[in-house]
Design an enzyme around this catalytic site. Structure first.
Site, short mmCIF file in Angstrom:
data_model
loop_
_atom_site.label_atom_id
_atom_site.label_comp_id
_atom_site.label_asym_id
_atom_site.label_seq_id
_atom_site.Cartn_x
_atom_site.Cartn_y
_atom_site.Cartn_z
N ASP A 62 0.99 -1.50 0.18
CA ASP A 62 0.26 -0.09 -0.15
C ASP A 62 1.29 1.38 0.37
O ASP A 62 1.75 1.16 0.72
CB ASP A 62 -1.27 -0.11 1.15
CG ASP A 62 -1.77 0.89 1.04
OD1 ASP A 62 -2.67 1.14 0.12
OD2 ASP A 62 -1.86 1.87 2.37
N GLU A 99 1.78 -0.27 -4.56
CA GLU A 99 0.47 0.92 -5.33
C GLU A 99 1.42 2.06 -5.26
O GLU A 99 1.56 2.68 -3.94
CB GLU A 99 -0.36 1.15 -4.64
CG GLU A 99 -1.36 2.37 -4.36
CD GLU A 99 -2.31 2.52 -3.40
OE1 GLU A 99 -3.47 2.68 -3.87
OE2 GLU A 99 -1.47 2.41 -2.18
#
Length: 549
Positions: free
Chosen positions: A209, A277
């Site tokens: 993330d 990401e």
């Protein structure tokens, strides 16, 4: 535990060209009737996941958490939150997936923790404790205001005052999500131990993330303003002042590469892979190229170019891929049209079923790997969630101009005839099941040969059956009006790919060669004897070179 079908050491490039199915476990399948999806629900649905033909699953966070940001605020990296089950349940996910030949990737949130994490609870006590420097702390300016102009994606300042320490701590997201200090080597080791814990437990990789948020500027310099013409809403909604800055100091720091190299080294003995990401509206592809270049950083990253609000035209798709070839030719992209953070692309781009078929066929033909978000294969539109049912703090902050992310997170629909469309037997689910989704449920589509679900399976299977599409090179995308065309080539085959990215018929003259039309199961057009190709609305064509390949 039964014998695993997975051997990542023997096949360390398994991730290259893989199709990864994202599961948001809170909304996938409830196994115990409490209205919230869980890990045993994922186990129960593993035969369905296998039927899609995907190579891996990515499971969004299931770690212990106060759930202020629904698991992206971790209070214990090495345990399962009771609402999702137990570590034994997670072991069952691994075992079940591996029996079907499916790899398991988990969502690690390393840039920040919950303020309930023991690390932060110790850090906040004073300025001299052993973890005092584990988070990004800073003194106020002489007038008591925050140390710089950094903003939070969730609105307002990126700094929160701590009366106990009489300092500010950084938070890129909620105030309850303090940012870790990646300038501290002890933080690196603690997070690498987290990765080791899950690798030892059997995971095959990670989705990382906000991978470009890990490290901030050591000198805490102000971000410069961003010119209005350069702003876009790919990362934050247009109403968010976060879009008014060029984020060169609060994220995207070159020092981040040091930690990524350490992380890759930890994964190496397990044959594990990571997809990062990259959250940046201006430099996403460039950073993706930096983070995936060579063999000592991340295997894959994804940026937000195809997660934007505007339906990509043929020219835009070519532009994106040209940018990738320019700044990330030595790296590896992982493409997605939908995920748990953006409006579902069926709604975001206002797509007909025919357009949805074309876009999934296209993404399976692009160089890179692919993420498919749960429910995308059903063509689910964005759910309409009332404010009184809203759970997402992001949506509550910017309502009604921005309604948050709950519309793409509503429960999966399995059987229109069952309670809560087969997701749960609870009287009330954590988010309501959208009645507009019922007719698109899995069981209803299974009995309809023309349903979108079957096209997704065929598109994934077609990609797997052609090495040129999985791992081959491409000669660069080109466009002619609404038509995109390019060649994919491996050591064993050469494919010419053509796509009509419009709702009007189009024609295209094939290049010289001996081409055989393939992909009829995907509705692929046929090349005429005179070399002309007549494409219907949203139609694709695949042609195999018969001269030596």
């Amino acid at each position: 535990m039964s014998t695993s079908k997975i051997d990542n050491i023997a096949n360390p490039d398994w991730w290259r060209g893989a199709v990864i199915y994202q599961i948001y476990p809170r909304s996938y399948q409830d196994s115990n009737g409490d209205g919230i999806g869980d890990l045993l629900g994922v186990v129960n649905r593993m035969p369905y996941i296998a039927s899609l033909g995907v190579d891996a699953i990515w499971i969004s966070p299931f770690f212990t958490s106060p759930m202020k940001d629904f698991g992206y605020d971790v209070s214990d990296y090495c345990d399962v939150d009771p609402m999702f089950g137990t570590l034994a349940d997670f072991d069952a996910v691994i075992d079940s997936a591996h029996q079907f030949g499916i790899r398991v990737m988990i969502d690690l949130v390393l840039s920040h923790t919950s303020d309930q994490h023991p690390w932060f609870r110790e850090s906040v006590q004073d300025r001299t404790n052993p973890k005092a420097d584990w988070y990004t702390w800073a003194d106020p300016k002489p007038d008591g205001t925050p140390p710089n102009n950094w903003l939070s994606i969730f609105g307002g300042s990126g700094w929160q005052w701590s009366p106990r320490r009489e300092q500010y701590y950084q938070h890129n997201f909620l105030t309850s999500q303090p940012d870790l200090n990646f300038h501290n080597p002890e933080v690196h080791e603690a997070l690498l131990d987290v990765a080791r814990f899950w690798l030892h437990r059997g995971v095959d990789g990670f989705r990382l993330d906000t991978i470009n948020f890990y490290t901030c500027d050591a000198d805490l310099r102000d971000n410069p303003p961003l010119a209005p013409e350069r702003r876009n809403a790919n990362i934050a909604p247009a109403v968010n002042p976060y879009n008014h800055q060029e984020h060169i100091y609060d994220k995207n720091r070159p020092e981040n590469l040091d930690f990524l190299r350490k992380f890759r080294a930890v994964m190496q003995p397990y044959g594990a892979a990571a997809v990062g990401e990259v959250g940046d509206a201006q430099r996403g592809l460039e950073i993706m190229g930096q983070y995936t270049r060579g063999d000592d950083l991340m295997q894959m990253c994804y940026a937000f170019e195809f997660l934007s609000d505007t339906q990509p035209t043929a020219a835009r798709i070519v532009e994106v891929m040209e940018d990738v070839d320019r700044v990330a030719a030595d790296g590896w992209a992982c493409w997605a049209f939908s995920n748990h953070d953006v409006t579902r692309h069926a709604t975001r781009w206002n797509l007909s079923t025919g357009a949805q078929r074309m876009f999934v066929t296209l993404i399976m033909a692009l160089r890179g790997s692919v993420c498919v978000y749960q429910g995308e294969e059903l063509g689910l539109p964005e759910a309409d969630v009332r404010f009184e049912d809203l759970q997402d703090p992001y949506g509550k902050e910017f309502w009604p101009e921005f309604k948050g992310r709950d519309g793409c997170r509503t429960p999966m629909v399995w059987d229109a005839t069952a309670q809560n469309a087969g997701f749960s037997t609870a009287a009330r689910t954590w988010l309501p099941v959208d009645h507009a989704h019922h007719d698109l449920a899995v069981m209803q589509q299974e009995t309809d040969p023309s349903a979108l679900l079957h096209h997704y399976r065929k598109a994934i299977g077609f990609r797997h059956s052609h090495a040129a599409l999985r791992t081959g090179v491409h000669d660069g995308l080109k466009s002619d009006g609404d038509v995109i065309y390019f060649t994919r080539e491996s050591a064993t085959e050469k494919l010419f790919c053509v796509f009509n990215v419009s709702d009007s018929p189009s024609s295209y003259r094939m290049p010289q060669g001996d081409w055989r039309s393939i992909g009829q199961e995907l509705g692929s057009a046929t090349v005429n004897e005179d070399g002309w190709l007549h494409l219907g609305p949203w139609q694709a064509c695949f042609a195999l070179d018969r001269t030596g390949r």
